[in-house]
Design a protein around this motif. Structure first.
Motif: not given
Length: 493
Positions: A291-295, A367-370, A372-387, A391-394
């Motif tokens: 199972i995979y999740r893309s975002f 880009a969700i690991w950016n 620059q605006t404080g806590e990254s969106i990826a870090a917010v996801a991890e707080r909810f155990r959504v890891f 992704g390769d953005n080519e």
């Protein structure tokens, strides 16, 4: 109007007046519609523009009437203005055209304006102006944002006025997806659909209103005048590329020039056997499949989450999706905070039987690991155990991988399927067109958010190129044609 079509033709004199124009049967069908919004067209040569120019005349006896006919750019208006020059003075010999204002003024004082909207910001040219009638020629050249704004300009200029919108279109263009969803896919042709709208008043009370829409299809065969004047026009359409032929000759909204994923097929008659189609009926995902999740993140624009299953042969199945788009407003985000989005994703994965307890591999836009605006969106996801993994953005390579998965093998089976319940995928991904300035890339001004997260998934799970099926030419070989030697006999000798 049907009686006029049957009894009269242009040039006839009726009650001392010369008939200037008579609609053909399909044009008459379009012009007699009562709905608030009507789309006329599908194929080329159906007489759409003539009907639109004529329809704008309906209320010119009212001095306060103001109509607006739009094309995307002003140069594209030339043909419509020429049509008006041929028709309007016959209807009203005192009608005058102001070339600087692109406006016709009739003896009553009524006006018909020809306008354009080359970019979305041009919509503000019409701010504060009321139009009783608004007609879009080639609606698929406009974005939903542009159309929606003009809807707000459609209001009466005086008592007893009819306020309505009319549009013509061929398949294809930047607005193909939303036009198809709003008018074509929602119901069979010539079927009125009613849409309930709730309005909250300043005092907190609520009112419910209804608006109606319909799609009136038109083919070149519905334009007998063109068929008489240019019998070879049909042959020219038939000689075009397959995509153009399907769109312009048959009005096929699933095939058109510039479509990125022209491999896409949605065939309900094969949802069960899964042959020759990408869309299939839902089924229970086997427990041993990965199972995979893309975002793809979005706030003012939609975010997109896709859940995928991979079978033991590497075939991908998109079985679930969550698209953060406002209902009835394409490409408009829900404006949800990241914490709310990931809390909801976590809930889905706790409660959905096909996700609960599964190991889920996530992949997302880097880009969700950016930070620059404080806590990254990826870090917010991890707080909810959504890891997620980055992704390769080519872009070009990603689209190439998606093309490979959509290709059919010799048995008519692709390497990617989409459950029929994933409606937003089915609506947006096949509608994407190429970028005019970057070959092989998707036009990123379109509703490409689901396609983007699909691209991250494909790049995380690349597949080799589909083997080229070399046709067997043995039957053209002289050894078979003249000596009747079977290929097996030759190679087994």
């Amino acid at each position: 109007m049907a009686e006029l079509v049957d009894l009269y033709k242009a040039g006839d004199v009726v009650n001392g007046k010369r008939v200037a124009w008579v609609p053909q049967p399909r044009q008459a069908e379009f012009m007699r519609r009562f709905e608030d919004e009507v789309l006329f067209g599908g194929a080329a040569g159906g007489g759409k523009s003539d009907a639109l120019v004529a329809e704008a005349l309906r209320q010119i006896d009212k001095p306060w009437y103001k109509g607006l006919i739009l094309r995307k750019t002003y140069p594209q208006l030339t043909e419509l203005i020429d049509k008006a020059y041929r028709l309007y003075p016959q209807i009203d010999p005192k009608a005058k055209y102001n070339e600087s204002k692109h406006a016709w003024t009739f003896r009553s004082g009524a006006k018909i304006i020809f306008g354009s909207m080359a970019s979305t910001k041009d919509k503000y040219k019409y701010q504060g102006i009321a139009y009783d009638f608004i007609g879009f020629d080639e609606l698929t050249h406009f974005t939903f944002e542009e159309y929606e704004y003009l809807l707000s300009r459609n209001r009466p200029n005086g008592p007893g006025m009819l306020c309505y919108m009319r549009a013509t279109a061929n398949p294809g263009g930047i607005g193909h997806g939303w036009v198809k969803e709003r008018f074509v896919s929602v119901a069979p042709p010539m079927t009125t659909t009613w849409h309930e709208i709730e309005v909250e008043n300043p005092d907190g009370t609520k009112e419910k209103h209804r608006r109606s829409r319909i799609f009136v299809p038109s083919l070149v065969q519905d334009n007998p005048a063109l068929m008489r004047n240019d019998p070879s026009y049909v042959a020219r359409l038939a000689a075009m590329s397959e995509a153009e032929r399907k769109a312009l000759l048959y009005g096929d909204w699933d095939s058109y020039q510039g479509q990125v994923f022209s491999e896409w097929r949605d065939r309900p008659d094969h949802y069960i056997d899964r042959i020759g189609t990408h869309v299939i009926s839902p089924f229970r995902i086997p427990d041993h499949w990965r199972i995979y999740r893309s975002f793809d993140w979005g706030y003012s624009k939609p975010f997109s989450v896709g859940w995928w299953a991979m079978d033991t042969e590497g075939v991908a199945y998109r079985f679930k999706g969550w698209y953060g788009c406002r209902q009835g407003r394409p490409d408009t985000g829900l404006e949800m905070a990241p914490s709310d989005v990931f809390a909801e994703i976590a809930r889905h994965e706790r409660e959905d039987p096909m996700l609960r307890g599964k190991r889920i591999t996530g992949v997302a836009d880097p880009a969700i690991w950016n930070k620059q605006t404080g806590e990254s969106i990826a870090a917010v996801a991890e707080r909810f155990r959504v890891f997620f993994e980055k992704g390769d953005n080519e872009r070009i390579a990603g689209w190439a991988q998606l093309h490979e998965r959509l290709k059919f093998n010799k048995d008519g089976r692709p390497r990617m399927y989409v459950f029929s319940t994933c409606r937003d995928f089915i609506r947006t991904v096949p509608a994407l067109t190429y970028d005019e300035h970057r070959a092989e890339d998707v036009n990123s001004t379109m509703e490409d958010h689901i396609a983007d997260e699909t691209r991250y998934f494909c790049m995380a799970n690349p597949v080799p190129a589909m083997p080229v099926q070399v046709p067997d030419t043995w039957y053209q070989n002289p050894m078979y044609k003249y000596l009747d030697i079977k290929k097996g006999d030759l190679y087994n000798a």
